[in-house]
Scaffold this active site. Structure first.
Site, short mmCIF file in Angstrom:
data_model
loop_
_atom_site.label_atom_id
_atom_site.label_comp_id
_atom_site.label_asym_id
_atom_site.label_seq_id
_atom_site.Cartn_x
_atom_site.Cartn_y
_atom_site.Cartn_z
N SER A 188 0.83 -1.21 0.00
CA SER A 188 0.00 0.00 0.00
C SER A 188 0.86 1.25 0.00
CB SER A 188 -0.92 0.00 1.22
OG SER A 188 -1.52 -1.25 1.42
N ASP A 189 1.94 1.23 0.76
CA ASP A 189 2.81 2.39 0.86
C ASP A 189 3.48 2.71 -0.48
OD1 ASP A 189 2.42 2.79 3.65
OD2 ASP A 189 3.82 1.18 4.07
N VAL A 190 4.04 1.69 -1.11
CA VAL A 190 4.72 1.93 -2.38
C VAL A 190 3.72 2.33 -3.46
CG1 VAL A 190 6.15 0.89 -4.18
CG2 VAL A 190 6.62 0.38 -1.78
#
Length: 420
Positions: A188-190
């Site tokens: 999700s972060d990337v």
């Protein structure tokens, strides 16, 4: 238009001397980034990889990710090192009047502002986005959060695990009949960081032509929803609600892993031509002659049967032999590689997908390169500077704001700034 590219090897392009001397696409763009953790720093790293001058504004204690470990290399957290290359670090206490004023002075010189605070925390620190947009009308403001800037849950904290669960991503991941599982990386972060970098770059195009800024709102939840686009669209079109399927695809009939005599592989029969070729090379020609298997819809109706027949053949040969056979007729396939194999994969190595930096404290450090190559600067990946030390550039950046040494010393003495 001048011919800036000459013919390269293997059908690629060889940049000319004129092209290689060109500025990076975002050269001249200044980004002020007060974010921490991983998603928003991914955004600013990708902007930095494109040539932007990224000033990472850390609290006096440093970015939270500096403590994310082990592993550490001589005290430096590997997670932090992996997402903060090509940046300069300054330390400011923006909760103090002097530190806040210094940040405002820094924003006067900025084209982009990246942050990942909750709306309430932004307002508390005098950084409400609407107010900033009025004060700096040409500024591109990028806000990353768990759930977005509005809606009933905008104040809730968000992390990768939470986004994967709430978006439904976990509900379709895992073994058949088993417990839903998280994709085991900071997906999700990337994803959110990459999406935000695209949105910022798009807004910069308009900023350059009109002088108009923007407020960009990117959430982890909606970034994960983007991964589920085909699944959600299929469900809304009447398909049964999907469940964990052990790596198979809900639509394409042969799109999954298979055991071979020594290790698992994956095979993607993505079209009817792949189907015919796979049947031919695996000795299953009788399947290719059955009219009800000529299309994917028919193959999906008989999925269990044809998967079983494919498995019977593949289990009798090694992975290398299976891949050789399938690749010889153009059927997409691959080993399921371990990371120890990925980092020495000949294609990854040839493309410089893993890059090395020489960090002043951590020492030699390797990480994943930005996922693109520029014909105008083919060595950009290998020329990256390592993640900065905490506050390494505090004096340098403050001097660029025309502060005298005495003024910088006073900021540090008051605790509004910090330098090593």
């Amino acid at each position: 238009m001048p011919d800036t590219y000459g013919a390269g090897v293997a059908g690629g392009f060889m940049p000319s001397e004129e092209a290689t001397s060109a500025a990076m696409p975002l050269s001249g763009v200044r980004v002020v980034d007060i974010s921490s953790s991983y998603a928003a720093p991914t955004t600013s790293m990708y902007l930095a990889d494109m040539g932007a001058d990224v000033v990472k504004v850390e609290p006096i204690r440093g970015d939270d990710a500096r403590g994310w470990g082990p592993p550490f290399l001589n005290g430096e957290a590997v997670w932090f090192l992996s997402v903060n290359r090509n940046k300069r670090s300054i330390c400011l206490d923006i909760t103090t009047p002097t530190g806040h004023a210094t940040l405002m002075k820094l924003l006067e010189s900025a084209d982009v502002f990246v942050e990942n605070m909750s709306p309430a925390k932004l307002a508390k620190h005098g950084l409400a986005l609407d107010t900033l947009a009025q004060r700096f009308p040409s500024l591109v403001i990028c806000a990353l959060s768990g759930y977005g800037l509005d809606g009933p849950d905008s104040a809730l904290p968000g992390y990768d695990l939470i986004a994967q669960a709430r978006s439904g991503l976990m509900s379709v991941t895992g073994p058949v009949g088993g417990t839903p599982q998280r994709v085991s990386t900071a997906l999700s972060d990337v994803a959110a960081g990459t999406i935000a970098a695209f949105a910022v770059s798009s807004a910069l195009v308009r900023q350059r032509t009109t002088g108009v800024g923007e407020i960009i709102d990117v959430s982890l939840l909606e970034s994960d929803l983007a991964f589920l686009s085909p699944r959600i669209a299929s469900y809304l079109a009447g398909e049964p609600e999907p469940r964990p399927s052990g790596g198979t695809d809900s639509v394409v009939a042969i799109y999954q892993s298979f055991d071979t005599a020594d290790r698992p592989i994956v095979v993607a029969v993505g079209n009817d031509r792949h189907w015919l070729s796979a049947c031919q090379v695996l000795g299953l020609e009788h399947l290719s002659m059955q009219s009800d298997l000529a299309t994917n819809a028919g193959r999906r109706d008989r999925r269990l049967e044809i998967v079983g027949l494919f498995q019977d053949v593949l289990s009798t040969v090694t992975a290398d032999d299976a891949l050789t056979m399938l690749q010889s007729v153009g059927v997409p396939c691959s080993r399921i590689q371990h990371l120890s194999e990925v980092v020495v994969d000949l294609q990854v190595v040839a493309r410089r997908g893993i890059v090395k930096q020489d960090h002043p404290v951590a020492g030699p450090f390797e990480s994943v390169a930005s996922p693109w190559k520029l014909a105008s600067d083919p060595l950009a990946r290998t020329n990256a500077t390592p993640a900065p030390l905490r506050g390494q550039h505090t004096r340098e950046v403050l001097a660029e704001l025309n502060l005298e040494n005495e003024q910088i010393d006073e900021l540090i003495r008051k605790g509004a700034a910090w330098a090593p």
